[in-house]
Design a protein around this motif. Structure first.
Motif, PDB file in Angstrom:
ATOM      1  N   SER A  69       0.964  -1.245  -0.250  1.00 35.07           N
ATOM      2  CA  SER A  69      -0.169   0.391   0.269  1.00 35.07           C
ATOM      3  C   SER A  69       0.977   0.880  -0.039  1.00 35.07           C
ATOM      4  N   GLY A  70       1.285   1.814  -1.422  1.00 34.57           N
ATOM      5  CA  GLY A  70       2.038   2.759  -1.199  1.00 34.57           C
ATOM      6  C   GLY A  70       3.639   2.513  -1.129  1.00 34.57           C
ATOM      7  N   ASN A  71       4.520   2.932  -0.190  1.00 32.61           N
ATOM      8  CA  ASN A  71       5.467   1.850   0.137  1.00 32.61           C
ATOM      9  C   ASN A  71       6.008   1.085   1.249  1.00 32.61           C
ATOM     10  N   THR A  72       4.183   1.125   1.659  1.00 31.34           N
ATOM     11  CA  THR A  72       4.150  -0.227   2.892  1.00 31.34           C
ATOM     12  C   THR A  72       3.544  -1.240   2.425  1.00 31.34           C
ATOM     13  N   ASP A  73       4.707  -2.200   3.013  1.00 34.66           N
ATOM     14  CA  ASP A  73       4.152  -3.490   3.062  1.00 34.66           C
ATOM     15  C   ASP A  73       2.764  -4.126   3.611  1.00 34.66           C
ATOM     16  N   LEU A  74       2.103  -4.808   2.587  1.00 29.32           N
ATOM     17  CA  LEU A  74       0.876  -5.109   3.484  1.00 29.32           C
ATOM     18  C   LEU A  74       1.140  -6.079   4.527  1.00 29.32           C
ATOM     19  N   ALA A  75       0.628  -6.989   5.422  1.00 28.86           N
ATOM     20  CA  ALA A  75       1.204  -7.425   6.827  1.00 28.86           C
ATOM     21  C   ALA A  75       0.885  -8.891   6.586  1.00 28.86           C
ATOM     22  N   GLU A  76      -0.643  -8.741   5.290  1.00 29.82           N
ATOM     23  CA  GLU A  76      -0.896 -10.246   4.098  1.00 29.82           C
ATOM     24  C   GLU A  76      -1.122  -9.398   2.740  1.00 29.82           C
ATOM     25  N   PRO A  77      -1.198 -10.300   1.695  1.00 25.72           N
ATOM     26  CA  PRO A  77      -1.265 -10.341   0.569  1.00 25.72           C
ATOM     27  C   PRO A  77      -2.498 -10.368   0.125  1.00 25.72           C
ATOM     28  N   ILE A  78      -3.071  -9.740  -0.402  1.00 28.86           N
ATOM     29  CA  ILE A  78      -4.244  -9.643  -1.187  1.00 28.86           C
ATOM     30  C   ILE A  78      -4.557  -9.826  -2.501  1.00 28.86           C
ATOM     31  N   ALA A  79      -5.824 -10.755  -2.857  1.00 30.58           N
ATOM     32  CA  ALA A  79      -5.104 -11.525  -4.260  1.00 30.58           C
ATOM     33  C   ALA A  79      -6.879 -10.690  -4.888  1.00 30.58           C
ATOM     34  N   ILE A  80      -6.067 -10.482  -6.163  1.00 34.50           N
ATOM     35  CA  ILE A  80      -7.504  -9.815  -7.440  1.00 34.50           C
ATOM     36  C   ILE A  80      -8.627 -11.118  -7.468  1.00 34.50           C
ATOM     37  N   ARG A  81      -9.427 -10.977  -7.327  1.00 30.96           N
ATOM     38  CA  ARG A  81     -10.071 -12.083  -7.741  1.00 30.96           C
ATOM     39  C   ARG A  81      -9.752 -13.015  -9.158  1.00 30.96           C
ATOM     40  N   PRO A  82      -9.486 -14.174  -9.416  1.00 30.91           N
ATOM     41  CA  PRO A  82      -9.482 -14.651 -10.649  1.00 30.91           C
ATOM     42  C   PRO A  82     -10.978 -15.329 -11.158  1.00 30.91           C
ATOM     43  N   THR A  83     -11.692 -15.431  -9.836  1.00 29.98           N
ATOM     44  CA  THR A  83     -13.296 -15.723 -10.091  1.00 29.98           C
ATOM     45  C   THR A  83     -13.951 -15.473  -9.001  1.00 29.98           C
ATOM     46  N   SER A  84     -15.013 -15.248  -8.165  1.00 32.92           N
ATOM     47  CA  SER A  84     -15.528 -14.887  -7.711  1.00 32.92           C
ATOM     48  C   SER A  84     -16.017 -15.680  -6.405  1.00 32.92           C
ATOM     49  N   GLU A  85     -15.876 -17.128  -6.419  1.00 38.77           N
ATOM     50  CA  GLU A  85     -16.951 -18.232  -5.533  1.00 38.77           C
ATOM     51  C   GLU A  85     -16.513 -17.624  -4.258  1.00 38.77           C
ATOM     52  N   THR A  86     -15.136 -17.328  -3.868  1.00 40.29           N
ATOM     53  CA  THR A  86     -14.246 -17.232  -2.208  1.00 40.29           C
ATOM     54  C   THR A  86     -14.960 -15.956  -1.973  1.00 40.29           C
ATOM     55  N   VAL A  87     -15.002 -14.756  -2.849  1.00 40.68           N
ATOM     56  CA  VAL A  87     -15.701 -13.645  -1.987  1.00 40.68           C
ATOM     57  C   VAL A  87     -17.251 -13.459  -2.334  1.00 40.68           C
ATOM     58  N   MET A  88     -17.974 -14.358  -2.819  1.00 36.34           N
ATOM     59  CA  MET A  88     -19.335 -14.564  -2.884  1.00 36.34           C
ATOM     60  C   MET A  88     -20.261 -15.408  -1.936  1.00 36.34           C
ATOM     61  N   TYR A  89     -19.614 -16.873  -1.703  1.00 35.32           N
ATOM     62  CA  TYR A  89     -20.095 -17.775  -1.120  1.00 35.32           C
ATOM     63  C   TYR A  89     -20.194 -17.357   0.362  1.00 35.32           C
ATOM     64  N   PRO A  90     -19.517 -17.362   0.704  1.00 38.31           N
ATOM     65  CA  PRO A  90     -19.200 -16.605   2.904  1.00 38.31           C
ATOM     66  C   PRO A  90     -20.748 -15.842   2.452  1.00 38.31           C
ATOM     67  N   SER A  91     -21.172 -14.707   1.537  1.00 34.29           N
ATOM     68  CA  SER A  91     -22.573 -14.196   2.234  1.00 34.29           C
ATOM     69  C   SER A  91     -24.303 -15.167   1.773  1.00 34.29           C
ATOM     70  N   TYR A  92     -23.985 -16.234   0.974  1.00 35.68           N
ATOM     71  CA  TYR A  92     -24.720 -17.221   0.964  1.00 35.68           C
ATOM     72  C   TYR A  92     -25.053 -18.047   2.281  1.00 35.68           C
ATOM     73  N   ALA A  93     -23.969 -17.903   2.822  1.00 34.44           N
ATOM     74  CA  ALA A  93     -24.285 -18.618   3.393  1.00 34.44           C
ATOM     75  C   ALA A  93     -24.865 -18.101   4.992  1.00 34.44           C
ATOM     76  N   THR A  94     -24.731 -17.190   5.410  1.00 33.06           N
ATOM     77  CA  THR A  94     -25.572 -15.709   5.806  1.00 33.06           C
ATOM     78  C   THR A  94     -26.391 -15.764   5.648  1.00 33.06           C
ATOM     79  N   TRP A  95     -26.883 -15.486   4.505  1.00 33.25           N
ATOM     80  CA  TRP A  95     -28.260 -15.169   4.177  1.00 33.25           C
ATOM     81  C   TRP A  95     -29.370 -16.554   4.296  1.00 33.25           C
ATOM     82  N   VAL A  96     -28.743 -17.817   4.004  1.00 37.41           N
ATOM     83  CA  VAL A  96     -29.650 -19.433   3.570  1.00 37.41           C
ATOM     84  C   VAL A  96     -29.663 -19.812   4.963  1.00 37.41           C
ATOM     85  N   GLN A  97     -31.191 -19.463   5.435  1.00 36.91           N
ATOM     86  CA  GLN A  97     -31.279 -20.517   7.236  1.00 36.91           C
ATOM     87  C   GLN A  97     -32.571 -21.584   6.779  1.00 36.91           C
TER      88      GLN A  97
END
Length: 463
Positions: free
Chosen positions: A60-88
């Protein structure tokens, strides 16, 4: 992307598809493009295929991030945690979401515009259902829509089918696909895919609901699908229809469907010609035709003809002094070069009919080329010869992954047969839904395999 915006109206595809998925009950949404390493780790099996291509943000600028962050190659990992919350409860299903987004896959081998790029645009649908039957039905509904995009908008014929076990989406139960064919290179190209994920991802992300038939409150896992089409479709369209003069754009997705060029301009007629072209542009636009009058004075009409031909505009409308006098225009088709003189009366209707004819003719020409180059054989030597003739081949196949690997390896050539058709071996493109015969009466095409075929599989060199 600039080329994509200025030559092809991608919104035509977007609007066509949105209208039809809304009718199925799908809503558009948007999820973040950044994914934590922890989230990616939750689906190691699925992400393994993408791992070499995942782009990571480490600073981030000149500062190393504590943990690297991926740019989505596809969105399952981004979307499905929300699905788990929504579906009861089963009442929370189905969830049917689609997003139009960009993804990044750090492609290093042979990047090609539209076909293999590090960033590309696509839509990705992610849905969850209470029953497998509902999910299966949607898989084929979406596949039919993808087939429609290629046929109705891009004028490209496709083969609908199912991917082999080796080629299916990682982590899914099965993958359906539409496959195109590029006659210039003799190679197949994947057009779009619709996947049934089964319960694999719902188990990973704990997308569960209470069993409505069981009072004990047992949990059931949701049945999921994912489906997508990308800007690769534009690359397919360009390769299928383009010629030595440049682009040949199907009218329904061309940015300009008709370009108006004044001809034979002199000082005496300049004002009248320009005024007529401007009024014609207004009239055509009002009638729904995407028209553009090229009034640039620093280029002559011949240069403009070549310019718009290169850019693939479906119709060139020429207007000269004689045309003004006779209340007519000359319409020139980009796909065939055929000229026609059209009266000004009902001109918009005549041009719209011509645009529809151009689309149909382009589709039928591509279909004829595809059909002439799609063969059927159960003989290995003929299989290899057909491959070298730039054909795609339907052949009996037993379904075993080792046989598929061997077919690709053993059909490869040590020398390049043609600069436009590399010596790569034959890859399975799909198992066509429309089978050419009963494969169970034939032996697997792979030399040395004694098993009976389970299906005819479409093989070919591919992008």
């Amino acid at each position: 992307k600039q080329w994509y915006q200025r030559r092809v109206r991608g919104e035509e595809i977007q609007e066509w598809f949105n209208k039809r998925i809304r009718a199925l009950g799908v809503s558009n949404c948007y999820f973040p493009m950044f994914v934590s390493n922890q989230a990616l780790e939750r689906e190691k099996t699925h992400i393994a295929d993408f791992a070499p291509e995942v782009a990571w943000v480490t600073k981030s600028g000149n500062t190393d991030l504590a943990e690297p962050i991926a740019i989505r190659p596809t969105s399952e990992t981004v979307m499905y945690p929300s699905y788990a919350t929504w579906v009861q409860s089963h009442r929370d299903l189905p969830i049917r979401l689609n997003q139009w987004a960009n993804v990044v896959r750090w492609e290093f081998k042979h990047p090609q515009p539209f076909l293999r790029t590090r960033e590309f645009l696509w839509q990705e649908g992610h849905t969850a259902f209470a029953t497998a039957e509902e999910a299966h039905e949607e898989v084929y509904q979406i596949l039919d829509l993808y087939h429609g995009i290629y046929k109705e908008l891009l004028a490209v014929p496709t083969v609908k089918g199912k991917k082999t076990e080796k080629e299916k989406f990682a982590g899914g139960d099965f993958t359906t696909t539409v496959e195109g064919y590029v006659s210039a290179t003799g190679r197949g190209i994947q057009g779009a895919t619709s996947h049934h994920l089964g319960q694999n991802f719902s188990k990973m992300f704990n997308i569960t609901f209470e069993d409505p038939t069981n009072s004990a409150g047992d949990k059931l896992f949701a049945h999921q699908n994912s489906w997508g089409i990308s800007t690769r479709s534009i690359g397919t369209m360009v390769m299928v229809h383009g010629d030595d003069k440049g682009l040949v754009l199907p009218p329904r997705v061309a940015m300009y469907q008709a370009v108006i060029v004044p001809c034979g301009i002199t000082d005496a007629n300049k004002a009248e010609l320009n005024s007529h072209c401007t009024e014609l542009q207004k009239m055509l636009r009002k009638s729904g035709i995407r028209a553009h009058a090229d009034m640039r004075e620093n280029y002559n009409s011949g240069w403009k003809f070549n310019h718009w031909e290169l850019k693939g505009v479906p119709i060139r409308v020429e207007i000269g002094p004689r045309d003004l006098k006779n209340n007519q225009v000359v319409a020139v088709r980009r796909d065939t070069g055929v000229k026609a003189t059209l009266a000004n009366e009902n001109l918009a209707e005549q041009l719209q009919t011509l645009l529809n004819n151009i689309h149909d003719d382009m589709y039928n020409k591509a279909l004829k080329e595809r059909d002439e180059n799609m063969a059927v054989t159960s003989d290995w030597e003929e299989f290899c010869n057909l491959l070298d003739q730039k054909k795609i081949i339907q052949a009996p196949y037993c379904g075993a992954i080792p046989c598929e690997d061997a077919i690709k390896k053993e059909s490869a050539r040590t020398e390049v047969v043609d600069d436009k058709a590399p010596a790569m071996g034959a890859k399975s493109l799909c198992i066509p839904f429309d089978q050419p015969g009963d494969a169970t009466t034939e032996t697997c095409i792979r030399p040395g395999c004694s098993k009976r075929g389970t299906c005819y599989t479409l093989f070919g060199r591919s992008y």
